[in-house]
Design a protein around this motif. Structure first.
Motif, PDB file in Angstrom:
ATOM      1  N   LEU A  35       0.853  -1.204  -0.037  1.00  0.00           N
ATOM      2  CA  LEU A  35       0.020  -0.101   0.061  1.00  0.00           C
ATOM      3  C   LEU A  35       0.921   1.235   0.074  1.00  0.00           C
ATOM      4  N   ALA A  36       0.552   2.179  -0.889  1.00  0.00           N
ATOM      5  CA  ALA A  36       0.998   3.647  -0.815  1.00  0.00           C
ATOM      6  C   ALA A  36       0.595   4.175   0.204  1.00  0.00           C
ATOM      7  N   PRO A  37       1.350   5.219   0.754  1.00  0.00           N
ATOM      8  CA  PRO A  37       0.858   6.157   2.014  1.00  0.00           C
ATOM      9  C   PRO A  37      -0.815   6.581   1.993  1.00  0.00           C
ATOM     10  N   ASP A  38      -1.331   6.710   0.644  1.00  0.00           N
ATOM     11  CA  ASP A  38      -2.617   6.988   1.072  1.00  0.00           C
ATOM     12  C   ASP A  38      -3.611   6.066   0.787  1.00  0.00           C
ATOM     13  N   GLY A  39      -3.021   4.728   0.753  1.00  0.00           N
ATOM     14  CA  GLY A  39      -3.876   3.509   0.678  1.00  0.00           C
ATOM     15  C   GLY A  39      -3.865   2.780  -0.546  1.00  0.00           C
ATOM     16  N   ARG A  40      -3.336   3.425  -1.736  1.00  0.00           N
ATOM     17  CA  ARG A  40      -3.421   2.707  -3.128  1.00  0.00           C
ATOM     18  C   ARG A  40      -2.662   1.620  -2.916  1.00  0.00           C
ATOM     19  N   PRO A  41      -3.384   0.689  -3.483  1.00  0.00           N
ATOM     20  CA  PRO A  41      -2.766  -0.756  -3.589  1.00  0.00           C
ATOM     21  C   PRO A  41      -1.650  -0.880  -4.756  1.00  0.00           C
ATOM     22  N   GLY A  42      -0.590  -1.436  -4.593  1.00  0.00           N
ATOM     23  CA  GLY A  42       0.097  -1.779  -5.472  1.00  0.00           C
ATOM     24  C   GLY A  42       0.252  -3.381  -5.647  1.00  0.00           C
ATOM     25  N   ILE A  43       0.088  -4.119  -6.850  1.00  0.00           N
ATOM     26  CA  ILE A  43      -0.229  -5.249  -6.904  1.00  0.00           C
ATOM     27  C   ILE A  43       0.783  -6.093  -7.737  1.00  0.00           C
ATOM     28  N   THR A  44       1.184  -7.293  -7.188  1.00  0.00           N
ATOM     29  CA  THR A  44       2.131  -8.189  -7.900  1.00  0.00           C
ATOM     30  C   THR A  44       1.439  -9.507  -7.950  1.00  0.00           C
ATOM     31  N   VAL A  45       1.112 -10.253  -8.991  1.00  0.00           N
ATOM     32  CA  VAL A  45       0.590 -11.366  -9.294  1.00  0.00           C
ATOM     33  C   VAL A  45       1.598 -12.366  -9.495  1.00  0.00           C
ATOM     34  N   PRO A  46       1.670 -13.524  -8.908  1.00  0.00           N
ATOM     35  CA  PRO A  46       2.699 -14.405  -8.906  1.00  0.00           C
ATOM     36  C   PRO A  46       2.873 -15.267 -10.509  1.00  0.00           C
ATOM     37  N   LYS A  47       3.851 -15.664 -10.716  1.00  0.00           N
ATOM     38  CA  LYS A  47       4.020 -16.159 -12.071  1.00  0.00           C
ATOM     39  C   LYS A  47       3.138 -17.689 -12.314  1.00  0.00           C
ATOM     40  N   ASN A  48       2.779 -18.281 -11.254  1.00  0.00           N
ATOM     41  CA  ASN A  48       2.058 -19.555 -11.148  1.00  0.00           C
ATOM     42  C   ASN A  48       0.829 -19.279 -11.940  1.00  0.00           C
ATOM     43  N   ASP A  49       0.105 -20.773 -12.398  1.00  0.00           N
ATOM     44  CA  ASP A  49      -1.119 -20.599 -13.142  1.00  0.00           C
ATOM     45  C   ASP A  49      -2.157 -20.099 -11.989  1.00  0.00           C
ATOM     46  N   PRO A  50      -3.339 -19.593 -12.463  1.00  0.00           N
ATOM     47  CA  PRO A  50      -4.523 -19.126 -11.454  1.00  0.00           C
ATOM     48  C   PRO A  50      -4.988 -20.598 -10.934  1.00  0.00           C
ATOM     49  N   PRO A  51      -5.771 -20.308  -9.815  1.00  0.00           N
ATOM     50  CA  PRO A  51      -6.616 -21.252  -9.224  1.00  0.00           C
ATOM     51  C   PRO A  51      -7.750 -21.408 -10.331  1.00  0.00           C
ATOM     52  N   GLU A  52      -8.525 -22.622 -10.188  1.00  0.00           N
ATOM     53  CA  GLU A  52      -9.678 -23.244 -10.773  1.00  0.00           C
ATOM     54  C   GLU A  52     -10.895 -22.700 -10.387  1.00  0.00           C
ATOM     55  N   GLN A  53     -10.824 -22.191  -9.204  1.00  0.00           N
ATOM     56  CA  GLN A  53     -12.197 -21.569  -8.354  1.00  0.00           C
ATOM     57  C   GLN A  53     -11.735 -20.029  -7.729  1.00  0.00           C
ATOM     58  N   THR A  54     -12.632 -19.201  -7.857  1.00  0.00           N
ATOM     59  CA  THR A  54     -12.453 -17.832  -7.139  1.00  0.00           C
ATOM     60  C   THR A  54     -12.009 -18.141  -5.853  1.00  0.00           C
ATOM     61  N   GLU A  55     -11.148 -17.083  -5.453  1.00  0.00           N
ATOM     62  CA  GLU A  55     -10.452 -17.350  -4.001  1.00  0.00           C
ATOM     63  C   GLU A  55     -10.508 -16.062  -3.356  1.00  0.00           C
ATOM     64  N   VAL A  56     -10.824 -15.726  -2.190  1.00  0.00           N
ATOM     65  CA  VAL A  56     -10.837 -14.469  -1.363  1.00  0.00           C
ATOM     66  C   VAL A  56      -9.973 -14.787  -0.226  1.00  0.00           C
ATOM     67  N   GLU A  57      -9.166 -13.559   0.028  1.00  0.00           N
ATOM     68  CA  GLU A  57      -8.357 -13.380   1.339  1.00  0.00           C
ATOM     69  C   GLU A  57      -8.570 -12.085   1.797  1.00  0.00           C
ATOM     70  N   VAL A  58      -8.767 -12.148   3.164  1.00  0.00           N
ATOM     71  CA  VAL A  58      -8.916 -10.894   4.045  1.00  0.00           C
ATOM     72  C   VAL A  58      -7.539 -10.442   4.130  1.00  0.00           C
ATOM     73  N   LEU A  59      -7.364  -9.166   3.777  1.00  0.00           N
ATOM     74  CA  LEU A  59      -5.938  -8.442   3.785  1.00  0.00           C
ATOM     75  C   LEU A  59      -5.870  -7.679   5.046  1.00  0.00           C
ATOM     76  N   LYS A  60      -7.296  -6.998   5.433  1.00  0.00           N
ATOM     77  CA  LYS A  60      -7.465  -6.298   6.591  1.00  0.00           C
ATOM     78  C   LYS A  60      -8.781  -6.579   7.070  1.00  0.00           C
ATOM     79  N   GLU A  61      -8.829  -6.893   8.536  1.00  0.00           N
ATOM     80  CA  GLU A  61     -10.351  -7.256   8.825  1.00  0.00           C
ATOM     81  C   GLU A  61     -10.929  -6.146   9.639  1.00  0.00           C
ATOM     82  N   GLY A  62     -12.054  -5.488   9.148  1.00  0.00           N
ATOM     83  CA  GLY A  62     -12.509  -4.473   9.701  1.00  0.00           C
ATOM     84  C   GLY A  62     -13.511  -4.899  10.993  1.00  0.00           C
ATOM     85  N   SER A  63     -14.126  -3.897  11.566  1.00  0.00           N
ATOM     86  CA  SER A  63     -15.078  -4.407  12.900  1.00  0.00           C
ATOM     87  C   SER A  63     -16.314  -3.688  12.658  1.00  0.00           C
TER      88      SER A  63
END
Length: 314
Positions: free
Chosen positions: A188-216
């Motif tokens: 994340l940049a200082p203003d919260g803007r994300p920079g993204i790097t996708v790995p070189k491996n093949d993508p998964p066959e199903q949609t996958e979700v990860e929580v990067l920050k957990e809100g309340s």
């Protein structure tokens, strides 16, 4: 139906560009002055005010006065606010637009450098719960040509009264969580803007979700209209195909399981069940994205990756 001034507001030409008053934030760009103090706006907060001021009211600089004091920090760059908006011609006293009060839907205005300069300066003294009077000279308004379509002649000033009914954060503020190995990296940049790097491996066959920050905050349910910031990249080459950050404003849309959704299924899957204040990453398979149809910068059959900041539920 909203009149032309409100349509301009929601289109972003008068989207609110606000600066904050935290320890590291700049000072407000407008202060109380002799002109803004002459604006009276009576009535309960959130209801259409009765506005009165002497005419012509022609300030040399943009001024603002907080008529009803709000709570919390001043609004800052990148935030979306829901406001009641009353706009007048400062030279003639004519009413141009009154909308977003009472039972009407509030007007969404966003911190952005595309805003009308005077509105940007004036609302730097506003916060959630504020009623603010802003007086704007020609140079910070529609300039020497005015805007005849909404009743502003060359040289005319603007008088605005805004009730800031709700303000959303500019970025997810939840607790940071580590993502698993092999998931796209997000910095994340200082203003919260994300920079993204996708790995070189093949993508998964199903949609996958990860929580990067957990809100309340509240849990997002199917059928909710949410306020989010997001960036989307193609898995194949890591190129950005869409970003609310780049577009200059958070966005609102309805997420749903099935009918009623305004976004692709993978986007809804990422958000429904998450809490406000969370940031999520989601790998979206073509089946949950655009399938075998190309869409703008997205080739047919593309796997997508989004980072989404969930800022609020309307």
């Amino acid at each position: 139906m909203r009149s032309s001034f409100a349509l301009i507001a929601t289109a972003g030409l008068v989207a609110v560009a606000l600066t904050g008053c935290t320890a590291q934030a700049p000072a407000p760009e407008a202060t109380t002055g002799g002109s803004s103090e002459l604006v009276e706006a009576t009535g309960e907060f959130g209801s259409a005010p009765k506005v009165d001021f002497p005419t012509p009211l022609m300030p040399s600089e943009t001024e603002c006065t907080e008529i009803i004091e709000g709570e919390g920090p001043l609004l800052t760059e990148g935030q979306m606010a829901l406001v009641g908006l009353a706009v007048y011609n400062g030279a003639t006293g004519d009413e141009l637009q009154v909308t977003g009060f009472g039972d009407e839907d509030a007007v969404p205005l966003t911190v952005s450098d595309t805003t009308l300069p005077g509105l940007m300066k004036g609302l730097t003294c506003a916060r959630e719960g504020s009623r603010v009077a802003v007086v704007v000279p020609e140079k910070d308004g529609f300039g020497p040509n005015g805007n005849e379509s909404i009743g502003i002649a060359p040289g005319d000033s603007l008088v605005m009264v805004l009730d800031v009914q709700r303000a959303f954060p500019s970025r997810a503020d939840g607790a940071v969580r580590l993502s698993r190995d092999g998931f796209p990296a997000v910095v994340l940049a200082p203003d919260g803007r994300p920079g993204i790097t996708v790995p070189k491996n093949d993508p998964p066959e199903q949609t996958e979700v990860e929580v990067l920050k957990e809100g309340s905050g509240p849990v997002v349910e199917s059928g909710d209209t949410v306020v989010v910031q997001y960036t989307g990249v193609l898995w194949d080459d890591n190129s950005v195909f869409d970003s609310s950050w780049e577009n200059g404003s958070p966005v609102t849309f309805t997420v749903a399981e099935g009918e009623g959704s305004q976004v692709i299924p993978g986007f809804s899957k990422a958000i429904i069940g998450q809490t406000v204040g969370s940031q999520v990453g989601v790998i979206v398979t073509p089946e949950d994205g655009y399938g075998d149809q190309a869409n703008a910068k997205i080739p047919a059959g593309s796997t997508l990756f989004f980072v989404v900041d969930i800022l609020g539920v309307l």
